[in-house]
Design a protein around this motif. Structure first.
Motif, PDB file in Angstrom:
ATOM      1  N   ASN A  62       0.461  -1.516   0.210  1.00 53.22           N
ATOM      2  CA  ASN A  62       0.271  -0.081  -0.448  1.00 53.22           C
ATOM      3  C   ASN A  62       0.821   1.003  -0.068  1.00 53.22           C
ATOM      4  O   ASN A  62       1.467   2.059   1.143  1.00 53.22           O
ATOM      5  N   PRO A  63       1.311   1.854  -1.099  1.00 53.99           N
ATOM      6  CA  PRO A  63       2.191   3.254  -1.228  1.00 53.99           C
ATOM      7  C   PRO A  63       1.684   4.226  -0.062  1.00 53.99           C
ATOM      8  O   PRO A  63       2.730   5.135   0.257  1.00 53.99           O
ATOM      9  N   LEU A  64       0.547   4.260   0.562  1.00 51.98           N
ATOM     10  CA  LEU A  64       0.019   5.639   1.602  1.00 51.98           C
ATOM     11  C   LEU A  64       0.802   4.482   2.775  1.00 51.98           C
ATOM     12  O   LEU A  64       0.559   5.023   3.368  1.00 51.98           O
ATOM     13  N   THR A  65       1.048   3.573   2.930  1.00 52.38           N
ATOM     14  CA  THR A  65       1.688   2.984   4.681  1.00 52.38           C
ATOM     15  C   THR A  65       3.208   3.582   4.710  1.00 52.38           C
ATOM     16  O   THR A  65       3.504   2.553   5.338  1.00 52.38           O
ATOM     17  N   LEU A  66       4.022   3.840   3.857  1.00 56.96           N
ATOM     18  CA  LEU A  66       5.335   4.284   3.315  1.00 56.96           C
ATOM     19  C   LEU A  66       6.003   5.387   3.269  1.00 56.96           C
ATOM     20  O   LEU A  66       5.291   6.161   2.885  1.00 56.96           O
ATOM     21  N   ASP A  67       7.204   5.507   3.805  1.00 59.56           N
ATOM     22  CA  ASP A  67       8.152   6.611   3.075  1.00 59.56           C
ATOM     23  C   ASP A  67       8.109   6.993   2.079  1.00 59.56           C
ATOM     24  O   ASP A  67       8.590   6.094   1.717  1.00 59.56           O
ATOM     25  N   ASP A  68       8.254   8.363   1.506  1.00 58.81           N
ATOM     26  CA  ASP A  68       9.022   8.346   0.277  1.00 58.81           C
ATOM     27  C   ASP A  68       7.790   8.336  -0.751  1.00 58.81           C
ATOM     28  O   ASP A  68       7.438   8.779  -1.804  1.00 58.81           O
ATOM     29  N   ILE A  69       7.132   6.840  -0.836  1.00 51.71           N
ATOM     30  CA  ILE A  69       6.565   6.875  -1.611  1.00 51.71           C
ATOM     31  C   ILE A  69       5.402   7.655  -1.918  1.00 51.71           C
ATOM     32  O   ILE A  69       5.023   7.478  -3.370  1.00 51.71           O
ATOM     33  N   PRO A  70       4.723   8.029  -0.750  1.00 53.93           N
ATOM     34  CA  PRO A  70       3.238   8.990  -1.856  1.00 53.93           C
ATOM     35  C   PRO A  70       3.390   9.747  -2.253  1.00 53.93           C
ATOM     36  O   PRO A  70       2.851  10.209  -3.248  1.00 53.93           O
ATOM     37  N   PHE A  71       4.623   9.966  -2.792  1.00 53.41           N
ATOM     38  CA  PHE A  71       5.236  11.094  -3.808  1.00 53.41           C
ATOM     39  C   PHE A  71       5.737  10.623  -4.753  1.00 53.41           C
ATOM     40  O   PHE A  71       5.091  11.572  -5.702  1.00 53.41           O
TER      41      PHE A  71
END
Length: 373
Positions: A62-71
């Protein structure tokens, strides 16, 4: 149960199933339990299954649960309104990244509507590079799998661009060994366009060409003294004139990302063990020499940065430290006893696993989850 624990259990089950008959293994006397010889085909199946399990946990995060990935997600959807020319010239407002990776995002977003495809494709590339290098250069496949899972996997979830660049360099190994400079430089250029700090790996090609290990030792000793003496000056200079995009890692220095004495000590212990075990094979032409140089550079970079809180220290060093999934089995094969090989591998993996599970509570991936179906 944390997902990291679940993945670890799955990998153990796959390894036991691949290397022995489960029922036979369960009921045979403990002293007779050994890893049986496997055909090349079965080894390949094991590697595909084990990396396949890692792929599920890597690609469907889930990209919203990790650092940096939401960007990356923001840049993916921003690219719909950004021209190719702007991407090449200015990039994205939501994500500071090199041109190569900016173009990757633009290309994927042009073909697919879901941002998850970006993470699936990058996972495929990273894990295929691991598969390629393990099949080519690892004499003990299961050790490579567990070392990769406990050393590199957690960081690769969100330090995406760096691991893409590392993966590109894994494909460059045959060109380094066979002294094909043009293909190596082309791959280096691609890696640089994805993550500029990958330039640190460039000297490996030229260091490998030094056939006399005594000359190499003198050169590396000089380099070590130079780096240690001027690290706090050289690194900011390097960032200002070579990779100005990474000034953040100097200005906003986090001590946890810098180099304490622990990492140089661990890397030095691995290097010393490698020298003692391999003896005359330590600098033997081929993959042995290449991995020995990588290991030495890992020690030098971390030792030079010891005591400084520069986040770039670990980001630069990871181009060497994340090769341990090849270095460890390459070293262990020179232990004369298969029992000692197995014992040393288990000890290292257990040691690694302690920090692996400890890191599961790290703020960077404490909320890590898979996509909901």
């Amino acid at each position: 149960m944390h997902l990291f624990y679940l993945l670890f259990i799955i990998e153990i089950v796959i390894a036991i199933t691949a290397f022995t008959n489960v029922v036979e293994y369960t009921f045979m006397p403990v002293k007779e339990r050994t890893l049986r010889y496997l055909s090349d085909e079965r080894l390949n199946v094991y590697l595909l299954l084990s990396l396949g399990a890692i792929f599920i946990f890597h690609a469907f995060k889930n990209p919203l649960t990790l650092d940096d990935i939401p960007f990356y997600v923001d840049a993916f959807y921003e690219s719909d309104n950004v021209s190719w020319t702007r991407v090449i010239g200015l990039g994205y407002e939501s994500l500071k990244t090199e041109t190569g990776f900016a173009l990757v995002i633009k290309a994927v977003s042009s073909l697919f509507s879901s941002d998850q495809i970006l993470f699936i494709l990058t996972s495929v590339f990273i894990l295929y590079a691991v598969y390629f290098s393990v099949r080519q250069y690892s004499p003990i496949l299961w050790v490579s799998v567990f070392v990769f899972m406990t050393d590199s996997f957690p960081q690769s979830l969100f330090i995406l661009r760096a691991f893409l660049a590392i993966s590109i360099y894994l494909f460059s190994f045959p060109f380094i060994i066979n002294r094909k400079v043009i293909p190596f430089l082309l791959l280096s250029g691609i890696a640089f366009s994805v993550h500029m700090s990958s330039v640190i790996f460039l000297p490996v090609y030229f260091l490998y060409g030094i056939k006399n290990w005594r000359y190499l030792l003198l050169l590396l000793l000089f380099l070590t003294v130079l780096l240690i003496a001027g690290f706090d000056t050289l690194l900011p200079w390097f960032v200002e004139y070579v990779v100005p995009e990474y000034a953040y890692y100097i200005i906003n220095a986090d001590n946890y990302e810098g180099a304490s004495w622990k990492m140089p000590a661990l890397l030095s212990a691995i290097l010393l063990f490698r020298i003692i075990v391999m003896k005359e094979h330590f600098y033997e032409e081929g993959i042995n020499r290449l991995l020995s140089i990588v290991m030495i550079l890992a020690v030098i970079v971390y030792s030079a940065g010891m005591g400084f809180g520069f986040g770039l220290t670990s980001r630069v060093a990871m181009f060497f430290t994340n090769m341990t999934f090849l270095i460890i089995p390459n070293t262990l094969q020179y232990l004369k006893s298969s029992s000692w090989q197995f014992a040393c591998a288990v000890i290292y993996i257990l040691f690694n696993s302690f920090f692996f599970f400890k890191s599961a509570s790290d703020i960077l991936w404490v909320n890590y989850q898979l996509l909901e179906i």
